[in-house]
Scaffold this active site. Sequence first.
Site, PDB file in Angstrom:
ATOM      1  CG  ASN A 159      -5.397 -11.911  30.862  1.00  0.00           C
ATOM      2  OD1 ASN A 159      -5.470 -11.352  31.945  1.00  0.00           O
ATOM      3  ND2 ASN A 159      -4.275 -12.455  30.407  1.00  0.00           N
ATOM      4  CB  THR A 191      -9.523 -14.719  33.173  1.00  0.00           C
ATOM      5  OG1 THR A 191      -8.593 -13.687  32.850  1.00  0.00           O
ATOM      6  CG2 THR A 191     -10.064 -15.319  31.892  1.00  0.00           C
ATOM      7  CB  SER A 216      -6.323 -12.254  26.214  1.00  0.00           C
ATOM      8  OG  SER A 216      -5.241 -12.306  27.111  1.00  0.00           O
ATOM      9  CG  ASP A 218      -0.787 -15.120  20.528  1.00  0.00           C
ATOM     10  OD1 ASP A 218      -1.731 -15.143  19.730  1.00  0.00           O
ATOM     11  OD2 ASP A 218       0.211 -14.402  20.380  1.00  0.00           O
ATOM     12  CD  GLU A 223      -5.385 -19.525  30.937  1.00  0.00           C
ATOM     13  OE1 GLU A 223      -6.556 -19.714  31.304  1.00  0.00           O
ATOM     14  OE2 GLU A 223      -4.646 -18.680  31.440  1.00  0.00           O
TER      15      GLU A 223
HETATM   16  P1  ADP Z   1      -0.049 -11.033  26.794  1.00  0.00           P
HETATM   17  O1  ADP Z   1       0.026 -11.115  25.310  1.00  0.00           O
HETATM   18  O2  ADP Z   1      -0.154  -9.620  27.233  1.00  0.00           O
HETATM   19  O3  ADP Z   1       1.058 -11.793  27.430  1.00  0.00           O
HETATM   20  P2  ADP Z   1      -1.767 -13.268  27.351  1.00  0.00           P
HETATM   21  O4  ADP Z   1      -3.143 -13.498  26.891  1.00  0.00           O
HETATM   22  O5  ADP Z   1      -0.706 -14.025  26.661  1.00  0.00           O
HETATM   23  O6  ADP Z   1      -1.423 -11.707  27.240  1.00  0.00           O
HETATM   24  O7  ADP Z   1      -1.754 -13.538  28.899  1.00  0.00           O
HETATM   25  C1  ADP Z   1      -0.598 -13.551  29.666  1.00  0.00           C
HETATM   26  C2  ADP Z   1      -0.705 -14.601  30.741  1.00  0.00           C
HETATM   27  O8  ADP Z   1      -1.731 -14.291  31.665  1.00  0.00           O
HETATM   28  C3  ADP Z   1      -1.040 -15.983  30.228  1.00  0.00           C
HETATM   29  O9  ADP Z   1      -0.134 -16.878  30.825  1.00  0.00           O
HETATM   30  C4  ADP Z   1      -2.451 -16.249  30.743  1.00  0.00           C
HETATM   31  O10 ADP Z   1      -2.621 -17.620  30.986  1.00  0.00           O
HETATM   32  C5  ADP Z   1      -2.455 -15.479  32.017  1.00  0.00           C
HETATM   33  N1  ADP Z   1      -3.764 -15.021  32.533  1.00  0.00           N
HETATM   34  C6  ADP Z   1      -4.995 -15.189  32.016  1.00  0.00           C
HETATM   35  N2  ADP Z   1      -5.927 -14.563  32.788  1.00  0.00           N
HETATM   36  C7  ADP Z   1      -5.245 -14.001  33.823  1.00  0.00           C
HETATM   37  C8  ADP Z   1      -5.629 -13.212  34.948  1.00  0.00           C
HETATM   38  N3  ADP Z   1      -6.898 -12.876  35.154  1.00  0.00           N
HETATM   39  N4  ADP Z   1      -4.657 -12.800  35.783  1.00  0.00           N
HETATM   40  C9  ADP Z   1      -3.374 -13.096  35.573  1.00  0.00           C
HETATM   41  N5  ADP Z   1      -2.945 -13.836  34.529  1.00  0.00           N
HETATM   42  C10 ADP Z   1      -3.867 -14.282  33.654  1.00  0.00           C
HETATM   43 MG    MG Z   2       1.328 -13.950  25.843  1.00  0.00          MG
END
Ligand code: ADP
Ligand code: MG
Length: 554
Positions: A159, A191, A216, A218, A223
Amino acid sequence: MMDHKKTEPDLSYRNGIALYGEFTAIENRKVRYAVSLTERDLTIQKITSTPAGRSKVVYNLKDCVGCRAYRGDDNTDTAAYFSAFFYPFKKRWMSSGLSRQRLEQCFRVELLQDSRANLEEAERWARAIRDSSVRHQHLRNGVEFSEVRRPCRVMLLVNPQSGKGDALSLFTGHVQRMFHEAGIPHTLVITERQNHARELVREADLSQWDALVIMSGDGLLFEVVNGLMEREDWREAIQIPLGILPGGSGNALSASIHHYSGAQAVSREELLVSCGFLLCKGLVGRMDLTSVHLSSSRRLFSFLSLAWGFVADVDVESEKYRHVGAARFTVGTLVRLASLRVYQGKLAYLPAEAEEERPVSIEVSPQRPPPSAFCPASLLCGPAHDSPAPKATHTLHNSCHSNNSFKGKKNEAMPGHRALTGPPDSLLVPLDQPVPSDWVVVKEEDFVLMLAMYQTHLAEDLLAAPQASLEDGIIHLFYVRAGISRTALLRLFLAMEKGMHMATNCPHMVYAKVRALRLEPYSPKGVITVDGEAVEYGPVQAQIHGGLARLITG
Ligand code: ADP
Ligand code: MG
């Protein structure tokens, strides 16, 4: 350097030694080493005329991620080479703590003037070192660990927005080389939006992959887990080994895996190297999943936490501090403390002890009643749903899949999708019925927080459920009653860094081991998070499914 000797022809472990050889150093061909390989370690001793110079270095193969043989760049060079890659714990710079640090040992093999024979010999060593480094690690604490298939084809989902937006550069900077050293071919999938990974794994041909690894926080694993559980073949799909590398701001599962490995707490890049190392070792354990029912009858699968009140608010409000990385939760906690409030609702749970005779296994009968149309309550095994169900199920899955127009809506983890797949929840009754009589209904209705955890860490530096393990089949439930002072709550969170919050004997905090729970918030607005992701707010209930998923834990 011509007198390379080959004293042991095979892996017969005579005197505990599998292989013995003499090689020269790469940088200086006048320096020669006696190298011996046992089941446990690689011993390197410099060959000199003076005994004082014969220092011996022993590398534990537990710390080895791989070994590669190769030919030199120079075509006229008939020698071959092999390099072994170790990540032993070493003292950190300017600190007393330990963290894994990379160490490469290279040797030059010049057995004959025949370049092919030299390469074969180097490959024989590389293979033997690789084999020894994966042997003897399969049984730990009486738990059988299996190993991912080798060579392992990994789908690596990144991500690019997670954390400070640097997940991709963290991967290329700290993990890519390690994957190469371990001989793990991977396909990078970046993603493009929220729920992209979820759709992708829901449709993917999983026979192409030996593991799905996410880089990324959690949220991206959330997802992936739900994408797998939404498949018609969810039962096989959820068997694929999952891996996680901390690339987000909320890296709770990564921190938990690191904690389970018995290593000292570390953060940021060091945690990444540790998790990368454990991934390369490729041991697979089972992981509990919790199924979570929301009021609009959606069902989600969760691997980490279910939160309401203070913790959920911090989770969502701290989004705006994501540029500070993992520290966003500390900042968010302090901000929320300043406007501490009370949340009203009704909490009930099924204690783990009272429930001994009931099945909590993931076993699902092949003839389990299929869900009736858009009524996932039929996944519950409550008294109202005992009637035999009709046979045809195909149209249900079709309707389920036709409803997948995800638009990456913020603050909603699963827009418009109803999960009709997955094991039935034998401990739950529909949300509109009272909880079963063996449940405990909490007297108080004023709370500061409710936190249900199934892994140890809530964030990199919050050891919220020290007693949890990957597959204990238990939801570790905490709630804090209203009336707690700001200072006492702050003290709780500070103590949580070391997992010592239980020892503070805070009279407002209650801890229970449970198998299932139900929460009915009273106020019309609020936040509930599942694995750190905001979900639909309202009544919610959940039950644990022991060891439903598989996780690469090292
Ligand atoms: P963090 O710990 O920094 O919050 P996460 O893996 O929890 O990172 O991701 C944050 C959010 O971004 C999640 O809701 C995820 O579903 C969403 N996400 C995943 N890929 C993307 C993307 N390419 N662009 C924007 N949001 C995304
Ligand atoms: Mg998160």
